[in-house]
Write an enzyme that holds these catalytic residues in place. Structure first.
Site, mmCIF file in Angstrom:
data_model
loop_
_atom_site.group_PDB
_atom_site.id
_atom_site.type_symbol
_atom_site.label_atom_id
_atom_site.label_comp_id
_atom_site.label_asym_id
_atom_site.label_seq_id
_atom_site.Cartn_x
_atom_site.Cartn_y
_atom_site.Cartn_z
ATOM 1 C CG PHE A 212 8.744 1.461 11.173
ATOM 2 C CD1 PHE A 212 9.410 2.671 11.082
ATOM 3 C CD2 PHE A 212 7.671 1.238 10.322
ATOM 4 C CE1 PHE A 212 9.018 3.643 10.169
ATOM 5 C CE2 PHE A 212 7.260 2.191 9.411
ATOM 6 C CZ PHE A 212 7.938 3.396 9.336
ATOM 7 C CG ASP A 213 5.130 -2.612 11.232
ATOM 8 O OD1 ASP A 213 6.367 -2.562 11.146
ATOM 9 O OD2 ASP A 213 4.414 -3.109 10.363
ATOM 10 C CB THR A 214 4.429 -1.315 17.587
ATOM 11 O OG1 THR A 214 4.256 -2.704 17.275
ATOM 12 C CG2 THR A 214 3.735 -1.000 18.897
#
Length: 424
Positions: A212-214
């Site tokens: 999700f972060d990436t």
């Protein structure tokens, strides 16, 4: 103490003045900041961590805040502990999700939060909380759109094992090579974002787990948003429940999905940029080279490789009679490696600056040495195991050379000729 030096990873500011988040919160009667702490079966650490975080925000953070415990379907006492903390502190609330996934939790809370700035941190509080104010400040002022803690930047102080350090650096190198990412640390559990930007980004983020972060950062960067980076003090949690192998597989799948999405147009970057311009987050569309560039570079890299191989064979044949096989092999490899690096720099990656050319050549030789070690090492390992027939040797060499080629492309694109280094 945490170093406060920071930088923004995108280009020049292309927006009108943004409203101050503290002013927005005061006018709407909501907290300035909503910090989400995703948890799954964290009964041992939850109470102490939330109490520490609440104490820090109450005494060190000059704005109103909320702490949201996002429980990802825990099956231990985490829900009851979260409920008790919410009852004890007015600024703490607990939300229960019936499915696991850190990304799912962040998406659910961030997309419904009324705070103008949203953030998250891991429950183990591996990141020194002194970095929180420098993380949030540029978002409140409107200077930046997203902010991330980085364990890989200058000024960061990190305590963790060599294995995790190597995995983290390799992952971020892979992101630079495949997606031209400029941010330095994709997966540090310490990030924040303006809610008006989140409104446009979150609907496009597909992953519900660790990628999700990436995905969020790549979308933000490619749309031209400003990403603020803060070097942090970070101590690894030895009791981390992250499955490294499963996470690595999911990350590779996520990277491949993004590459395909950008190449095919399935990810509507033009629509996203237009929305951000309309919302005032961008003054004009800002585009970045995406997957078509990656494909074009891969094709050109292959063409350079074919020419280099032909040149190597010719040099080897010309020198063999005069200086012998081993010496001819060494000289031919060295000459073609130097020529290969120069050709890839100019033809494949578009680097024409003379400054730093010698340094890039030495780095190119190091990359060549890594590839040579892969092929020679694979063959040596095969011979140490058994006396393999010629067809097995050939098969091993083909696979090793394929791996070496991929490694060379990744290192040349993500390290030697990466735009962040060659544009200085």
């Amino acid at each position: 103490m945490t170093t406060i030096a920071s930088r923004a990873t995108s280009g020049p500011d292309t927006r009108h003045a943004r409203p101050n988040a503290a002013t927005i919160a005061r006018e709407q009667g909501v907290p300035v900041l909503d910090v989400v702490v995703p948890v799954y079966n964290e009964q041992a650490a939850l109470a102490d961590s939330i109490q520490r975080l609440h104490e820090h925000l109450s005494t060190q953070f000059p704005y109103s805040f909320r702490i949201t415990i996002a429980d990802n379907a825990s099956i231990d006492d985490t829900p009851s502990i979260a409920a008790a903390l919410a009852a004890e502190f007015a600024e703490v609330r607990s939300i229960r999700l019936e499915q696991k996934g850190r990304g799912r939790a962040l998406h659910a809370v961030w997309s419904t939060s009324d705070a103008p700035v949203v953030a998250y941190m891991d429950v183990d509080l591996s990141t020194d909380l002194a970095a929180l104010a420098p993380l949030i400040a540029p978002l409140i002022s409107g200077h930046s759109d997203l902010a991330i803690g980085t364990r890989l930047g200058r000024g960061s102080r990190v305590v963790r094992g060599a294995k995790r350090e190597l995995i983290s650096r390799c992952y971020n190198l892979l992101l630079r090579s495949t997606l031209s990412a400029r941010f330095s640390d994709a997966q540090c559990g310490f990030k924040a974002m303006r809610a008006d930007v989140a409104e446009h980004l979150l609907p496009l983020v597909v992953d519900t787990g660790w990628f999700f972060d990436t995905e969020l950062l790549v979308l933000a960067e490619r749309s031209g948003l400003r990403i603020h980076e803060v070097p942090v003090d970070w101590i690894d949690d030895p009791d981390s429940r992250v499955d490294i192998v499963a996470t690595a597989k999911a990350d590779l799948v996520g990277i491949a999905r993004l590459v395909r999405g950008f190449a095919s147009g399935a990810i509507p970057m033009k629509v996203l940029t237009a929305q951000l311009v309309a919302a005032g987050a961008l003054d004009r569309p800002t585009t970045r080279h995406g997957s078509p560039t990656l494909l074009r570079q891969a094709v050109r890299f292959g063409a350079v490789g074919v020419v280099s191989t032909a040149a190597y064979l010719l040099l080897f044949l010309l020198l063999h009679g005069a200086i012998g096989a081993q010496a001819a092999n060494l000289v031919a490899l060295l000459i073609t490696a130097i020529a290969n690096t120069a050709a890839n720099g100019r033809f494949t990656f578009g680097v024409r600056e003379r400054a730093g050319a010698v340094k890039r050549q030495f780095e190119g030789l190091a990359v060549f040495g890594i590839g040579l070690a892969l092929t020679s090492g694979s063959l040596a390992l095969l011979h140490s195991v058994s006396a393999a027939p010629r067809w097995v040797e050939l098969g091993v060499l083909v696979l090793a050379n394929l791996a070496a080629t991929v490694v060379r492309f990744v290192l040349l694109r993500g390290w030697v000729f990466h735009p962040r280094r060659t544009s200085k």
